[in-house]
Design an enzyme around this catalytic site. Structure first.
Site, PDB file in Angstrom:
ATOM      1  CE1 TYR A   1      11.138 -53.712 -17.231  1.00 14.12           C
ATOM      2  CE2 TYR A   1      11.027 -51.664 -18.471  1.00 14.12           C
ATOM      3  CZ  TYR A   1      10.579 -52.463 -17.429  1.00 14.12           C
ATOM      4  OH  TYR A   1       9.579 -52.008 -16.598  1.00 14.12           O
TER       5      TYR A   1
ATOM      6  CG  HIS B   1       9.916 -39.945 -16.701  1.00 14.65           C
ATOM      7  ND1 HIS B   1       8.561 -39.917 -16.957  1.00 14.65           N
ATOM      8  CD2 HIS B   1      10.262 -41.261 -16.656  1.00 14.65           C
ATOM      9  CE1 HIS B   1       8.103 -41.146 -17.057  1.00 14.65           C
ATOM     10  NE2 HIS B   1       9.113 -41.993 -16.898  1.00 14.65           N
TER      11      HIS B   1
ATOM     12  CG  ASP C   1       5.846 -44.248 -18.422  1.00 13.98           C
ATOM     13  OD1 ASP C   1       6.291 -45.391 -18.598  1.00 13.98           O
ATOM     14  OD2 ASP C   1       6.250 -43.511 -17.510  1.00 13.98           O
TER      15      ASP C   1
END
Length: 446
Positions: free
Chosen positions: A121, A267, A318
């Protein structure tokens, strides 16, 4: 060039086989698998140890690797950690991101990871101005993966709001395209190539207004591309969604067509029983990231219940508190043991499956993650003679790998039939540690 690899021990799901010859065709795919081959055939490349399909890291933020150690000072929550993350994000350029990601992906290769899902992002300059090439940051990641010798699924991420429709704050300006339509136009210019596939992501229900969710889902559906979303990582997200929409984040995603068998919730930590049933009934996947979830004090997600409901499980590193998919697999089981005070929720084979075949499927590489004809020749060999693994019974090599080995025990890695790691040394980036040090230090001095 055709090549034959001789595997001393191999995981041919669900069993461990001794003496396996894997023949690789010119296209980098496995053309034949022969078992019961007691000695290496003439000219074969020997991989001693326990060979599994290459591991799939289904959730990565490459730039978070620069946070390692600095975020361990003091105390706090996910939200205080996020402020430090924003500081690092603000310093990245296409060139510095390429250098960092190249080194991070080399670290992944050394850990046996042959494919990464990059939840991307960081799109624009820090003030939100697009680069001359609007996809300069994404292209930097794709190039970095190629140079590190691994596959990538660039999960180009829509991130439009600071929370349930509010405008992005100053830290988030570079994340936003303004609207989902503008996001779709930009990421439609990204092109797939041999080592790279393009997927989509909704950052979260906080960051993509409900009216925009359908646009992202439709973009992914039109391309039959994977679609990922951070889902219920924090209780504050659930509370905000209930206040804004009168429903849980899972229900909101379902209402706007985001859930489905090409979608993965990352998650999935704080879910209601109804959420679990909805995720399972739509065959939406779940990517667990235990080392990050424990590092950020997020909580332990209901992975057992999700899988029983019909949600395939995958694993990700992550925030890269560590990069070790064997530890992610182990942690998923051990966290569940702590919560339930009972052992044995998954077999070693099931945990390896989450780290290989199911992880690749979540990233849009359904043909990968197995040692069989037609699959890409992506292999990772784990030592059975290190101080952690010595004395293992070969037929229990899967149990040894999952419950004792670490990334440090990965000895050889092959991607598309090409050796990327040999005897623990990266063939393309021989001094990956130095590359990491240089890339991280450059960000700290800005």
């Amino acid at each position: 060039m055709q090549v034959t690899y001789w595997l001393e021990h191999a995981w041919l799901d669900p069993v461990v086989e001794p003496g396996v010859a894997v023949e690789v065709a010119d296209d980098g795919r496995i053309s034949a698998v022969r078992t019961g081959v007691e000695a290496p055939p003439p000219g074969a490349v020997v991989l001693r140890g326990f060979t599994v399909p290459g591991l799939a890291n289904a959730h990565s933020h490459a730039f978070h690797r620069a946070l390692r150690s600095t975020v361990q000072v003091g105390s706090g929550t996910f939200w205080t950690w996020r402020e430090i993350m924003y500081q690092v994000a603000s310093r990245l350029t296409p060139d510095s991101y390429h250098a960092l990601a190249r080194a991070v992906y080399a670290e992944m290769a050394l850990a046996g990871i042959t494919a990464v899902g990059e939840f991307h992002y960081l799109h624009h300059a820090p003030d939100g101005t697009p680069y001359d090439d609007p996809n300069a940051m994404g292209e930097a990641l794709i190039a970095a993966a190629a140079e590190a010798g691994i596959r990538i699924t660039l999960l180009d991420t829509a991130y439009l709001s600071s929370g349930f429709g509010a405008a992005p704050d100053r830290h988030q300006l570079r994340f936003s395209d303004g609207t989902a339509e503008a996001w779709a136009e930009r990421c439609s210019a990204l092109k797939e190539r041999g080592h790279a596939r393009i997927g989509a992501a909704v950052h979260s229900v906080r960051a993509v207004p409900a009216r925009e969710l359908g646009t992202v889902a439709a973009w992914a559906e039109a391309r039959r591309a994977p679609l990922h979303v951070h889902l219920s990582e924090q209780t504050a997200e659930n509370e905000g969604c209930l206040d804004a929409h009168g429903m849980t984040p899972t229900q909101l995603l379902a209402e706007h067509g985001v859930l489905g068998d090409r979608t993965t919730g990352v998650h999935n930590t704080h879910l209601t029983d109804g959420d679990i049933a909805l995720i399972g009934s739509t065959a939406t996947g779940t990517c667990m990231c235990p080392t990050t979830e424990r590092d950020l004090a997020d909580g332990i997600g209901p992975a057992v219940a999700l899988q029983r409901a019909g949600s395939p499980l995958s694993l990700g590193s992550d925030s890269h508190a560590v990069i070790d998919l064997l530890e992610e697999a182990r942690a998923m089981e051990l966290d569940e043991r702590l919560r339930t005070r009972r052992r044995g929720h998954w077999t070693a084979a099931a945990l390896l499956r989450a780290a290989t075949a199911d992880g690749h499927a979540a990233l849009g590489w359904p043909e990968a993650g197995r040692i069989e004809p037609g699959a890409p020749a992506d292999l990772a060999t784990i030592a059975l003679d290190s101080v952690r693994t010595a004395g293992a019974v070969p037929r229990l090599a899967a149990e040894t790998a999952v419950f004792a080995a670490t990334a440090s025990d990965v000895r050889h890695v092959v991607v598309g039939g090409r050796v990327v790691v040999r005897d623990g040394v990266h063939a393309l980036i021989p001094d990956a540690a130095s590359a990491l040090s240089t890339a991280v230090a450059a960000l700290r001095t800005q």
